[in-house]
Design an enzyme around this catalytic site. Structure first.
Site, PDB file in Angstrom:
ATOM      1  N   LYS A   1       4.068   0.685  10.416  1.00 20.91           N
ATOM      2  CA  LYS A   1       4.122   1.913   9.599  1.00 20.91           C
ATOM      3  C   LYS A   1       3.602   3.106  10.390  1.00 20.91           C
ATOM      4  O   LYS A   1       4.106   4.215  10.261  1.00 20.91           O
ATOM      5  CB  LYS A   1       3.280   1.738   8.328  1.00 20.91           C
TER       6      LYS A   1
ATOM      7  N   ARG B   1       5.947 -12.995   9.475  1.00 15.27           N
ATOM      8  CA  ARG B   1       6.571 -11.724   9.117  1.00 15.27           C
ATOM      9  C   ARG B   1       7.861 -11.559   9.915  1.00 15.27           C
ATOM     10  O   ARG B   1       8.127 -12.278  10.879  1.00 15.27           O
ATOM     11  CB  ARG B   1       5.627 -10.561   9.394  1.00 15.27           C
TER      12      ARG B   1
ATOM     13  N   GLU C   1       0.869  -1.177   0.000  1.00 13.03           N
ATOM     14  CA  GLU C   1       0.000   0.000   0.000  1.00 13.03           C
ATOM     15  C   GLU C   1       0.910   1.233   0.000  1.00 13.03           C
ATOM     16  O   GLU C   1       1.808   1.325   0.846  1.00 13.03           O
ATOM     17  CB  GLU C   1      -0.909   0.021   1.235  1.00 13.03           C
TER      18      GLU C   1
END
Length: 552
Positions: free
Chosen positions: A268, A258, A34
């Site tokens: 983020k 992850r 994104e």
């Protein structure tokens, strides 16, 4: 890594698919960021996995921007993401955007409405959350769930045409309000957002939710292996439900753990806080775990790819020691970085018996790891030198093998010297060290017969160039700042950046190039910063020569 390694579980799946001729023996992966921030080292793992998998099995990878939230997205982020992927050494087959499919996604939504599998809901976000129930109690339907197909089609068209304000209505899938999986309890498909989109402008005022856009985008592109992180495991049944009901290409989702790295944060949102609240100097601050920050600090693509290879692909979350990342960059730079001398904490050394006004040229290797040598460089030498303050002790302990009064040490690529006397200022600080040198002890032509245990680096006072040097350390003082009490920013390491305004270095370093690593002998690996100019050189420390981190 040179040694053979076993297949990870995703490679096993791919090999099974290829062995059975699934997907026409194709492998097509995608990397779908994104564009709402800069990529970090966790994304690097995903990039290496998706692109590496396709490369290994003669497949392709699409770069697809998940640009379904116009409020948070920006062209700046799109450009930075493309730069980072290329810098890591990968090329994509197609540059695509979820917004490329907005017309198709809208048509898919209409199809689901016509099949009685989607409805327009006027409830508020709070009401919808309450009606969804809890993990132990089923959800409850509201009056909007029984709207007719015709009414839903009209309302959805009106939503698209901008007849309602933000938040007035949403489109929901009609799945199963009693499902133990909360993601299947009539999830949102579209929301109203009157916002300018960086690619589609003002064409749309409704935007698809991630869960509706993602799987359908995979299907439109005929992605064979849709690889994402473990938090998307509960989303997979919905991913498959949409594909099944729409009868489109059956892309398959697979999840891996992850990357969690200690002494940093990967969220983020938290990284954005560090930037906007000025705890760091932008997204590419060398203390940030962003790819652009690592690049500015002097990390190489090869070191990051090697790190991702070493940590592997697993199904369980675990915390990776940042020391492994530092090990990978040391291994890489040891083979490639030129050796140069720079004195970070200088004190003047004077060779009393060296002829005044005389200059010699010494020779040094560029990198001793290069087989057969690589030409080397000339180093000017004179009567007055800068050395590191820590390389001299007035009252040295027993096993101190550097310089002291009456002690001998070798100057790198030059002569053996002996400490004779010191000069102090009014505060008792040493400002000059006076030594004698042995003319017959010159490196490469030493006939003195004397062996010394220590070698120190130096820079000629007359020929020295100056630079600002920035010493970077870990951004946080604790291993997992996100899991500590209070605000994660309370755990920022106050010593994560130390600026040395005047460092003396050998003159050859004025030719240092951006992106070309250098080892300051005995001090660490450094790189030229992007702010460096001919008038003011600036170097960033990439990593120390050894792991000097002590757990507090």
């Amino acid at each position: 890594m040179s040694e053979e390694r076993s297949l990870n579980f995703i490679e096993e799946i791919v090999e099974d698919d290829l062995a059975t001729g699934k997907n026409g023996n194709r492998v097509l992966t995608r990397f779908p960021p994104e564009p709402n921030g800069y990529l970090h080292i966790g994304h690097a793992k995903s990039i290496c996995l998706n692109f590496g998998l396709a490369k290994k099995y003669n497949g392709l990878t699409n770069l697809r921007f998940d640009d379904t939230n116009p409020v948070k997205e920006d062209v700046e982020y799109v450009d930075s993401i493309k730069e980072d992927v290329k810098w890591l050494g990968f090329d994509w087959a197609n540059e695509l955007y979820a917004s490329d499919y907005f017309d198709q996604l809208y048509a898919f939504a209409v199809e689901l409405i016509k099949a009685g599998l989607a409805y327009v809901d006027d409830s508020t976000a709070e009401e919808i959350a309450a009606q969804k129930g809890t993990p132990t109690e089923p959800g409850t339907p509201n009056q909007y769930r029984s709207r007719s197909v015709e009414e839903n089609l009209q309302l959805f068209a009106d939503m698209k045409d901008g007849k309602y304000p933000d938040g007035a209505k949403v489109l929901r899938a009609k799945v199963d309000l009693a499902s133990p999986n909360m993601h299947l309890r009539d999830p949102l498909m579209y929301r109203i957002k009157h916002a300018h989109h960086h690619r589609t402008g003002d064409k749309w005022c409704i935007y698809p939710m991630y869960d509706f856009a993602h799987g359908q985008s995979d299907a439109i592109e005929e992605i064979t292996h849709s690889i994402c992180t473990l938090e998307f495991v509960p989303h997979r049944p919905l991913y498959e439900w949409f594909i099944e009901k729409l009868e489109i290409f059956p892309s398959k989702q697979y999840e891996f753990a992850r990357l969690n790295l200690n002494y940093t944060v990967m969220s983020k949102r938290k990284l954005l806080q560090l930037v906007t609240e000025k705890f760091v100097d932008g997204w590419d601050d060398p203390r940030m775990p962003t790819i652009s920050g690592l690049r500015r600090r002097g990390y190489t693509p090869a070191s990051i790819r090697e790190f991702c290879e070493r940590i592997g692909v697993a199904k369980r979350e675990n915390m990776i020691d940042v020391g492994l990342l530092e090990f990978c960059i040391r291994e890489d730079l040891n083979k490639t970085a030129w050796r140069r001398m720079a004195v970070l904490d200088p004190v003047k050394l004077i060779l009393d018996n060296y002829p005044e006004g005389e200059t010699e040229v010494m020779h040094g290797e560029n990198n001793p790891e290069v087989e057969g040598g690589d030409g080397g460089r000339d180093i000017p030498f004179g009567r007055e030198l800068w050395i590191e303050r820590e390389d001299f002790m007035e009252n040295p302990p027993k096993k101190f093998f550097r310089l002291g009064i009456g002690m001998m040490v070798r100057l790198k690529n030059a002569y053996i010297i002996k400490g004779e006397s010191i000069v102090k200022d009014a505060d008792g600080n040493i400002i000059e060290i006076h030594c004698s040198y042995l003319p017959e002890s010159k490196s490469g032509n030493d006939t003195s017969g004397i062996n010394v245990k220590g070698t120190i680096h130096w820079v000629s006072v007359e020929h020295a160039k100056t630079a600002e040097v920035r010493l970077y350390d870990r951004l946080f003082q604790v291993e997992d700042p996100s899991n500590e009490d209070g605000d994660f920013k309370d755990y920022i390491n106050p010593n994560s950046l130390q600026i040395l305004p005047t460092v003396y270095m050998e003159p050859d370093l004025v030719n240092a190039e951006l992106g070309k690593p250098v080892q300051f002998m005995r001090k660490g690996y450094f790189t030229v910063d992007k702010t460096s100019t001919a008038d003011k050189l600036v170097f960033n420390r990439t990593v120390t020569l050894k792991d000097g981190w002590v757990k507090k």
